[in-house]
Design a protein around this motif. Structure first.
Motif, PDB file in Angstrom:
ATOM      1  N   LYS A  56       0.829  -1.207   0.000  1.00 46.75           N
ATOM      2  CA  LYS A  56       0.000   0.000   0.000  1.00 46.75           C
ATOM      3  C   LYS A  56       0.866   1.261   0.000  1.00 46.75           C
ATOM      4  O   LYS A  56       0.585   2.210  -0.717  1.00 46.75           O
ATOM      5  CB  LYS A  56      -0.934  -0.016   1.209  1.00 46.75           C
ATOM      6  N   LEU A  70      -4.978   2.653  -4.022  1.00 51.13           N
ATOM      7  CA  LEU A  70      -4.970   1.908  -2.773  1.00 51.13           C
ATOM      8  C   LEU A  70      -5.018   2.818  -1.552  1.00 51.13           C
ATOM      9  O   LEU A  70      -5.430   2.391  -0.472  1.00 51.13           O
ATOM     10  CB  LEU A  70      -3.733   1.003  -2.701  1.00 51.13           C
ATOM     11  N   ASN A  75      -6.934   0.911   5.948  1.00 45.12           N
ATOM     12  CA  ASN A  75      -6.123  -0.223   6.388  1.00 45.12           C
ATOM     13  C   ASN A  75      -6.961  -1.282   7.097  1.00 45.12           C
ATOM     14  O   ASN A  75      -6.668  -2.473   7.015  1.00 45.12           O
ATOM     15  CB  ASN A  75      -5.002   0.242   7.327  1.00 45.12           C
ATOM     16  N   PHE A  78      -8.221  -3.215   4.109  1.00 49.51           N
ATOM     17  CA  PHE A  78      -7.193  -3.700   3.182  1.00 49.51           C
ATOM     18  C   PHE A  78      -6.362  -4.832   3.773  1.00 49.51           C
ATOM     19  O   PHE A  78      -6.124  -5.847   3.116  1.00 49.51           O
ATOM     20  CB  PHE A  78      -6.284  -2.529   2.765  1.00 49.51           C
TER      21      PHE A  78
END
Length: 102
Positions: A56, A70, A75, A78
């Motif tokens: 990322k 991204l 987070n 992800f």
């Protein structure tokens, strides 16, 4: 499977209790449980979150990856998705290897 059906299952049309018993016996003899090595899951589970954050962060400066934006994905979403994908990939690789060996 067709042979089992024709020779064993079909003659037992009326006897449902016997059909269940015969089917369970057939399955116990012919079906093998898939097993996997847990150490691969542990390694994937430990390495994937770190790799996800690195991808990322570096994705912000790499042109082909930059188009995926991204940085817009939190987070919290992800990292678990990347970890899940890594574990699923590890499982697929192990299953493919076991399928070739048998």
């Amino acid at each position: 499977m067709q042979k089992f059906y024709d020779e064993t299952w079909e003659p037992l049309k009326e006897n449902h209790d016997k059909k269940k018993e015969v089917l369970m016996k057939y399955l116990h003899v012919n079906v093998k449980e898939a097993t996997v090595d847990d150490s691969l899951f542990i390694m994937a589970g430990l390495a994937a979150p770190v790799a996800a954050i690195i991808v990322k962060k570096t994705g912000e400066s790499i042109a082909p990856v930059k188009k995926f934006r991204l940085d817009m994905v939190p987070n919290v979403l992800f990292v678990p998705l990347c970890t899940l994908a890594a574990i699923m990939g590890a499982t697929a690789v192990q299953m493919k290897g076991k399928a070739k060996s048998t």
